[in-house]
Write an enzyme that holds these catalytic residues in place. Sequence first.
Site, PDB file in Angstrom:
ATOM      1  N   ALA A   3       0.813  -1.215   0.000  1.00 57.33           N
ATOM      2  CA  ALA A   3       0.000   0.000   0.000  1.00 57.33           C
ATOM      3  C   ALA A   3       0.852   1.273   0.000  1.00 57.33           C
ATOM      4  O   ALA A   3       0.323   2.364  -0.209  1.00 57.33           O
ATOM      5  CB  ALA A   3      -0.923  -0.002   1.221  1.00 57.33           C
ATOM      6  N   ASP A   4       2.152   1.140   0.190  1.00 64.16           N
ATOM      7  CA  ASP A   4       3.030   2.298   0.271  1.00 64.16           C
ATOM      8  C   ASP A   4       3.017   3.078  -1.053  1.00 64.16           C
ATOM      9  O   ASP A   4       3.261   2.516  -2.127  1.00 64.16           O
ATOM     10  CB  ASP A   4       4.458   1.843   0.601  1.00 64.16           C
ATOM     11  CG  ASP A   4       5.410   3.005   0.743  1.00 64.16           C
ATOM     12  OD1 ASP A   4       5.432   3.620   1.823  1.00 64.16           O
ATOM     13  OD2 ASP A   4       6.125   3.303  -0.234  1.00 64.16           O
ATOM     14  N   ILE A   5       2.761   4.375  -0.967  1.00 61.14           N
ATOM     15  CA  ILE A   5       2.644   5.200  -2.175  1.00 61.14           C
ATOM     16  C   ILE A   5       3.969   5.267  -2.926  1.00 61.14           C
ATOM     17  O   ILE A   5       4.006   5.195  -4.163  1.00 61.14           O
ATOM     18  CB  ILE A   5       2.173   6.623  -1.805  1.00 61.14           C
ATOM     19  CG1 ILE A   5       0.764   6.568  -1.191  1.00 61.14           C
ATOM     20  CG2 ILE A   5       2.178   7.524  -3.031  1.00 61.14           C
ATOM     21  CD1 ILE A   5      -0.290   6.019  -2.123  1.00 61.14           C
TER      22      ILE A   5
END
Length: 301
Positions: A249-251
Site C-alpha cells: 500500500a506504500d505510495i
Amino acid sequence: MGFVTRLELKPAGVYSFAATTRRLVSFEKSAYQVRDGRLYRTLRVGGRPIVVGLGWRGEALFAEVEEVLTPAEEEALTKTLRRMFSLDVNLEPFYVQMEQVPELAALVRERNGLHMVLDPDLYECLIKTIIGQQLNLAFAATLIRRLIDLAGEEVAYRGELLPVFPTPEQVARLDYADLQALQFNRRKAEYVIDLSRKIVDGSLDLTSLLSLPDEEVVERLLPLRGVGRWTAECLLLFGMGRPNLLPAADIGLRNAVRRVYHTDAQPTEQEVRQLGGAWAPWSSYAVFYLWDYLSQPETKE
C-alpha cells in the site's frame, strides 16, 4: 585522544559501504554526522551513550570508540553494529533471483552491495516511524531532531555535543503540549508519548516481538493507538531486518513500480502484491531497491 577500542567487522557477502551510507547521509541527518570522511553516531551500549566512528577499510566495516569498553560492552557493540549494517545478510541469492525478473534486473545490478541499515533498537525505529507518518522526509527529520533535542541527552566529543536518541523513560516524562510546541500535531504527540509510557510501565514489550513471525508481529501491534499496518511493516523492515516484507500500500513503492514496470496508471495494492510474488523470499530488498531508485532524481527511464 587516540582511539582506544577498535572493531573490524567483515560482511557475509558482497557489500558496498559507499552505496549503503549514501542513504544515511541523505535521510538520517539526525543520527549520523560526517567528519573527515567517516560517519559518527551515538549508540547506547550497556545502558550508557557512546560515540562510534564508522568507516570502511579493505573488506570490512571498522568501528572506533575513544573509550575503553569492557568485554561485555565490546561484544554488545559488535552485535549491534552487525545487525544495524546487515553485515550477516548475504545478498547473492537475491541477485541471482532478480536476474530472472526483467523489470528489476538492471536496477538491482546498479545497486550491487546496497544493504539496509537498521535502527539500533526497536523503540527508536517505532518512534521515528510514527513521527514520519504522512509527512515528507525533510519535515519528519526536523521533528525527530526536535524530539531528540528536547528529551534526549548529549555526549561531548572532540569539542562538540552529539545528540543521543531519548529513551522511553525520557519521552514518557513529557507532556503532549511539549511536543505540540515543536509542531507535532496533538494526535502524533499522544501517540509518541503514550507508546513510550506503555513501554515504561511494561504493558508493551517490543523485545518480545523479535521471536514472532511477521504477520503475528503486525497483529500484536495493530491494536496500539497510532500504529497502522504501514508502521508495523516499517518496524519489521528497519527495526528487525525481516527479508520478505511487501508493504504494497506504500505510495512510494507504487510510484516506483509504475515507473519500472511502465504501467499506464499507478498500480493498486493488489497489483503490487501480484507483481511482488516474483520477489519472494527477498521482497524487503526488492522494495528497498525500488525506494532507492525512486529517491534518485537523476534516474531516468
